[in-house]
Design a protein around this motif. Structure first.
Motif, PDB file in Angstrom:
ATOM      1  N   GLU A 256       0.835  -1.202   0.000  1.00 19.55           N
ATOM      2  CA  GLU A 256       0.000   0.000   0.000  1.00 19.55           C
ATOM      3  C   GLU A 256       0.867   1.247   0.000  1.00 19.55           C
ATOM      4  O   GLU A 256       1.855   1.316   0.729  1.00 19.55           O
ATOM      5  N   PHE A 257       0.472   2.230  -0.829  1.00 14.12           N
ATOM      6  CA  PHE A 257       1.202   3.495  -0.940  1.00 14.12           C
ATOM      7  C   PHE A 257       0.220   4.648  -0.981  1.00 14.12           C
ATOM      8  O   PHE A 257      -0.719   4.623  -1.775  1.00 14.12           O
ATOM      9  N   THR A 258       0.445   5.666  -0.157  1.00 21.30           N
ATOM     10  CA  THR A 258      -0.340   6.894  -0.279  1.00 21.30           C
ATOM     11  C   THR A 258       0.390   7.824  -1.236  1.00 21.30           C
ATOM     12  O   THR A 258       1.617   7.896  -1.253  1.00 21.30           O
ATOM     13  N   LEU A 259      -0.389   8.532  -2.043  1.00 15.69           N
ATOM     14  CA  LEU A 259       0.142   9.469  -3.028  1.00 15.69           C
ATOM     15  C   LEU A 259      -0.290  10.876  -2.635  1.00 15.69           C
ATOM     16  O   LEU A 259      -1.448  11.087  -2.255  1.00 15.69           O
ATOM     17  N   GLY A 260       0.612  11.824  -2.715  1.00 15.26           N
ATOM     18  CA  GLY A 260       0.284  13.206  -2.375  1.00 15.26           C
ATOM     19  C   GLY A 260       1.496  14.093  -2.524  1.00 15.26           C
ATOM     20  O   GLY A 260       2.408  13.787  -3.276  1.00 15.26           O
ATOM     21  N   ARG A 261       1.480  15.188  -1.784  1.00 16.07           N
ATOM     22  CA  ARG A 261       2.596  16.141  -1.854  1.00 16.07           C
ATOM     23  C   ARG A 261       2.908  16.654  -0.458  1.00 16.07           C
ATOM     24  O   ARG A 261       2.052  16.671   0.424  1.00 16.07           O
TER      25      ARG A 261
END
Length: 167
Positions: free
Chosen positions: A79-84
């Motif tokens: 699982e990976f969260t994507l954002g900035r």
């Protein structure tokens, strides 16, 4: 010194055109090109072979950032969260898209999550401000959508093609 035959100006040795009037100077050896053989080209190509991009050995997913052409191989987690990143904020996505114009593209600090569940891979919008799109269709927040190899996910306006390697 080379003296121009047109205006008699003295030019520095090696000058091709007179700095005063622009006339081509006499007595200058014209440049010649050198013929390169096919063998020389082949040898140069062998020497300058680029290294393949490094990626985690067991990586099951890579993200192709379509605007920049950059490919981000991800690790072996499921699982990976994507954002900035945002200065002064404690929120830290697993995959920081800040270097890829994430802010200008409308990517939230925690925008979406991509995860693997057995043979299935899903994406889920985490309630982002500008939405997550799967192949051009906006997906509902907090609802998993199955993704396949080659699908395009847009986080706001940042388009990412999903490259899967699942056995």
């Amino acid at each position: 010194m080379i003296i121009c035959s047109n205006c008699q100006h003295e030019n520095v040795s090696g000058t091709v055109f007179c700095v005063e009037c622009g006339t081509k100077l006499d007595g200058i050896e014209t440049l010649t090109t050198q013929a390169i053989t096919q063998d020389q080209i082949s040898d140069d190509l062998k020497k300058k072979r680029p290294e393949p991009p490094s990626s985690p050995i067991n990586s099951w997913i890579s993200l192709h950032l379509m605007d920049s052409g950059k490919i981000l191989p991800l690790g072996t987690r499921n699982e990976f969260t994507l954002g900035r990143l945002s200065e002064g904020q404690p929120i830290m996505p697993d995959i920081d898209l800040t270097p890829y114009q994430a802010y200008a593209s409308g990517v939230s600090r925690l925008h979406a999550v991509v995860k693997r569940e057995a043979e299935r891979v899903v994406v889920m919008d985490l309630g982002s401000s500008n939405g997550t799109y799967l192949n051009g269709r906006r997906i509902n927040p907090h609802m998993e959508e199955e993704i396949k190899h080659g699908d395009v996910i847009a986080l706001g306006k940042l388009k990412i093609q999903v490259l899967l390697r699942i056995n």
